[in-house]
Design an enzyme around this catalytic site. Structure first.
Site, PDB file in Angstrom:
ATOM      1  N   LYS A 212       1.799  -2.900  -7.275  1.00  0.00           N
ATOM      2  CA  LYS A 212       1.979  -4.410  -6.737  1.00  0.00           C
ATOM      3  C   LYS A 212       1.793  -5.120  -8.514  1.00  0.00           C
ATOM      4  CE  LYS A 212      -1.867  -6.944  -4.612  1.00  0.00           C
ATOM      5  NZ  LYS A 212      -3.571  -6.875  -3.917  1.00  0.00           N
ATOM      6  N   GLU A 218       0.365   4.372 -15.616  1.00  0.00           N
ATOM      7  CA  GLU A 218       1.326   5.721 -14.954  1.00  0.00           C
ATOM      8  C   GLU A 218       1.934   5.231 -14.653  1.00  0.00           C
ATOM      9  OE1 GLU A 218      -1.788   4.625 -14.320  1.00  0.00           O
ATOM     10  OE2 GLU A 218      -3.602   6.109 -14.521  1.00  0.00           O
ATOM     11  N   GLY A 273      -3.724  -2.824  -2.691  1.00  0.00           N
ATOM     12  CA  GLY A 273      -3.085  -1.345  -2.790  1.00  0.00           C
ATOM     13  C   GLY A 273      -3.601  -0.468  -1.723  1.00  0.00           C
ATOM     14  N   ARG A 274      -4.916  -0.034  -1.440  1.00  0.00           N
ATOM     15  CA  ARG A 274      -4.639   0.934  -0.546  1.00  0.00           C
ATOM     16  C   ARG A 274      -4.536   0.348   1.231  1.00  0.00           C
ATOM     17  NH1 ARG A 274      -8.988  -0.929  -3.146  1.00  0.00           N
ATOM     18  NH2 ARG A 274     -10.866  -1.898  -1.594  1.00  0.00           N
ATOM     19  N   GLU A 359     -12.548   4.025  -1.873  1.00  0.00           N
ATOM     20  CA  GLU A 359     -12.367   2.765  -2.427  1.00  0.00           C
ATOM     21  C   GLU A 359     -12.776   1.753  -1.615  1.00  0.00           C
ATOM     22  OE1 GLU A 359      -9.207   1.982  -6.046  1.00  0.00           O
ATOM     23  OE2 GLU A 359      -8.120   2.178  -4.412  1.00  0.00           O
ATOM     24  N   HIS A 390     -10.983  28.561   8.236  1.00  0.00           N
ATOM     25  CA  HIS A 390     -10.801  30.012   7.773  1.00  0.00           C
ATOM     26  C   HIS A 390     -11.348  29.986   6.304  1.00  0.00           C
ATOM     27  CE1 HIS A 390      -9.005  32.569  10.609  1.00  0.00           C
ATOM     28  NE2 HIS A 390      -8.393  31.059  11.388  1.00  0.00           N
ATOM     29  N   LYS A 510     -10.172   2.685 -16.503  1.00  0.00           N
ATOM     30  CA  LYS A 510      -8.657   2.537 -17.654  1.00  0.00           C
ATOM     31  C   LYS A 510      -8.698   1.641 -18.269  1.00  0.00           C
ATOM     32  CE  LYS A 510      -6.224   0.959 -13.474  1.00  0.00           C
ATOM     33  NZ  LYS A 510      -5.629  -0.492 -12.577  1.00  0.00           N
TER      34      LYS A 510
HETATM   35  C1  G6Q Z   1      -5.857   0.117  -4.143  1.00  0.00           C
HETATM   36  C2  G6Q Z   1      -6.002   0.017  -5.669  1.00  0.00           C
HETATM   37  C3  G6Q Z   1      -5.382   1.115  -6.434  1.00  0.00           C
HETATM   38  C4  G6Q Z   1      -3.719   0.462  -6.952  1.00  0.00           C
HETATM   39  C5  G6Q Z   1      -2.785   1.240  -8.248  1.00  0.00           C
HETATM   40  C6  G6Q Z   1      -1.939   0.970  -8.258  1.00  0.00           C
HETATM   41  O1  G6Q Z   1      -6.305  -0.982  -3.443  1.00  0.00           O
HETATM   42  O2  G6Q Z   1      -5.983  -1.752  -6.052  1.00  0.00           O
HETATM   43  O3  G6Q Z   1      -5.391   2.478  -5.526  1.00  0.00           O
HETATM   44  O4  G6Q Z   1      -2.246   0.583  -5.828  1.00  0.00           O
HETATM   45  O5  G6Q Z   1      -4.179   0.972  -9.400  1.00  0.00           O
HETATM   46  O6  G6Q Z   1      -1.439  -0.417  -9.089  1.00  0.00           O
HETATM   47  P1  G6Q Z   1      -0.459  -0.926  -8.439  1.00  0.00           P
HETATM   48  O7  G6Q Z   1       0.372  -1.009  -7.104  1.00  0.00           O
HETATM   49  O8  G6Q Z   1      -0.239  -2.177  -9.101  1.00  0.00           O
HETATM   50  O9  G6Q Z   1       0.695   0.213  -9.559  1.00  0.00           O
END
Ligand code: G6Q
Length: 544
Positions: A212, A218, A273-274, A359, A390, A510
């Site tokens: 996003k 990462e 994001g989620r 989250e 199990h 972070k």
């Molecule tokens: C979700 C969070 C988080 C996010 C990641 C990746 O609700 O905001 O999990 O999706 O940190 O972020 P980017 O899409 O900006 O790389």
């Protein structure tokens, strides 16, 4: 309640107080008794909607409990909160954003306004571009730099830009294009990238950089590594245009990376994001299962959205599940919820739900910034059945913790093989039955068990569960299931008066990591507590 208005504190609501005293009366009531007293309980405490049969009769509730939980929903203005989300109000108050994942799956003729602008046409424009691109890749019309067909798609993303695509790919694998390979790289641990690409040919590999913000450490680290990996074989910078596309809201960073914005698929700040697997973040899913199936997935989401928005609370699947979760979390002090899909294709569903639920509702202050004086989001976890039986089910059956369970099972399997499916489903029913009703000392003795062994073999029972039954796993069904949990999370967050749509807790780590990275590069020596400093020194020694 407007989002910024100070609400009556949850524990001051009359329904909350009534539930507190009701809990005192019901806490020792046995499911055995509730079922013995009401022969129709199993059929009565169930909802059948949108092809989803939810049996919630094996919960430690009575009609009075339900009445009070619905009253709590009313006093918490759940209806008003739902309407505010669908109206595009900025209910994510700490980020001043609308929360409109529901717009991502709205039909073309719908109108959903954000700041006075209808966002639905843009959503469909991106979907159409995604479809055209996915078709080209799937058919082989989109060729790599050396004119070879793209056979491998690697999604690079993390968190919300990874978990949804991975989960959906695994869940819908049956519907996927089998002559293509799909991989997902998320971890900054180089092993993730190395193993995901070890057997791939850069000439046949397309990377989707899903981020996003397009600044996530990462993802950008993996994206740069992917670029080097590709260029090492392809040589020419021009190859990037054929082997890299981006999914992002940040066009400037995308072009800085070297991806032509013509090959960028956008989304919007009102998609968390989620909550983004049904936005362009789902591009890998669309390439895997095809645009038609992706649209069926969206249609399933939309059906559940409409159900959540319009069904009376008594028949509303996400509302019921959300309220039951509040009941155990806040009154029984249950710390966790286990999600147990009896379908191997849903193996990543619990991991996906962990982010969605934890989250969203892992918050300790209310919308108005006051520290909560009740429990908020429970820990979600789980594994597919029967495997879990199990291993960790022992603790659910005979441990000292109360763990409400969601069982998810299907009437038909996508892979009919002998009697496998009946064996699988027999286990769903047996587990729910054993958890609820257990096995008394009398029953154990009657089996001839020596007295000393009896206590060990007793199952107390009274362990609650929901059972969700669906005909067969399809893209529509997956959409409905994900939306079911999304809206259950919403329901819980509304009751707890928290912002389910921000994630400030992710930030501190972070920032601290960034500082430590400069230290590891030898640029500065930071000041830390004695434990962190020693650990950094020990690491430096080990790395040599
Ligand atoms: C979700 C969070 C988080 C996010 C990641 C990746 O609700 O905001 O999990 O999706 O940190 O972020 P980017 O899409 O900006 O790389």
């Amino acid at each position: 309640m407007a989002t910024t208005e100070k609400a009556v504190p949850l524990t001051q609501l009359s329904a909350w107080k009534a539930l507190t005293s009701h809990y005192g009366q019901i806490k020792d009531v046995q499911l055995r008794t509730l079922f013995a007293d009401d022969s129709g309980r199993g059929e009565r405490l169930a909802v059948d909607a949108l092809g989803i049969y939810l049996d919630y009769s094996k919960n430690r509730i009575t009609d009075e409990t339900l009445k009070l939980l619905f009253k709590l929903a009313d006093e918490s203005d759940l209806r008003g909160r739902i309407d505010a989300m669908f109206r595009g109000e900025k209910i994510n108050i700490t980020e001043n954003r609308a929360v409109l994942h529901v717009a991502l799956r709205a039909p073309k003729d719908a109108t959903i306004l954000v700041d006075g602008k209808n966002v639905v046409p843009e959503v469909h424009e991106v979907l159409d571009r995604m479809s055209a691109f996915a078709d080209r890749v799937r058919s082989g019309a989109w060729l790599g730099h050396t004119s070879k067909r793209i056979k491998n798609v690697v999604n690079i993303g993390i968190g919300g830009s990874d978990l949804g695509p991975v989960m959906a790919y695994e869940a819908l694998r049956h519907y996927s294009q089998r002559d293509m390979v799909f991989r997902f790289v998320s971890n900054v641990d180089g092993t993730d990238f190395a193993e995901a690409t070890i057997d791939l040919d850069p000439e046949e590999t397309l990377f989707i950089i899903s981020s996003k913000t397009f600044t996530t450490l990462e993802t950008m680290t993996n994206a740069h590594t992917a670029r080097e990996w590709s260029l090492k074989k392809l040589g020419d910078e021009k190859a990037i245009a054929k082997h890299f596309v981006a999914v992002s809201t940040n066009a400037a960073e995308v072009s800085k990376f070297g991806i032509d914005t013509a090959n960028m698929f956008g989304f919007w700040d009102w998609v968390g994001g989620r909550y983004s697997m049904d936005s362009a973040i789902g591009l890998s899913t669309m390439i895997a299962v095809g645009p038609e199936n992706f649209r069926k997935l969206l249609a399933g989401f939309h059906e559940m959205d409409e159900h959540f928005r319009t069904a009376p609370f008594e028949k509303n699947l996400p509302v019921l599940m959300g309220l039951l979760s509040v009941w155990y979390n806040d009154f029984f002090d249950a710390q966790t919820v286990a999600v147990l899909p009896y379908d191997q294709y849903l193996k990543r569903f619990p991991a996906y739900l962990q982010q969605l639920t934890m989250e969203s509702n892992g918050k300790h202050v209310t919308l108005s910034g006051d520290h909560v004086d009740y429990e908020t989001g429970p820990i979600f976890w789980g594994e597919p059945g029967t495997n879990g039986q199990h291993s960790f089910y022992q603790l659910i059956h005979q441990g000292t913790k109360l763990i409400p369970c969601d069982f998810i099972g299907f009437g038909k399997t996508l892979n009919p093989l002998g009697d496998h499916h009946d064996l699988l489903m027999a286990n769903v029913f047996a587990q729910g039955e054993a958890l609820a009703f257990g096995k008394t000392a009398e029953q154990v003795k009657a089996e001839g068990t020596p007295n000393w062994l009896v206590p060990h073999r007793v199952f107390e029972g009274n362990r609650p569960s929901n059972t969700i039954l669906i005909e067969i796993l399809t893209p529509e069904v997956l959409g409905k299931l994900v939306a079911l949990y999304e809206h259950s999370v919403f329901t819980q967050g509304a009751i707890w008066q928290i912002d389910s749509f921000d994630q400030w807790g992710v930030e501190l780590g972070k920032v601290l990591a960034k500082n430590i990275i400069t230290e590891l590069e030898g640029k500065i020596v930071g000041k830390h507590d004695s434990s962190t400093s020693t650990l950094i020194d020990e690491y430096k020694k080990l790395r040599g």
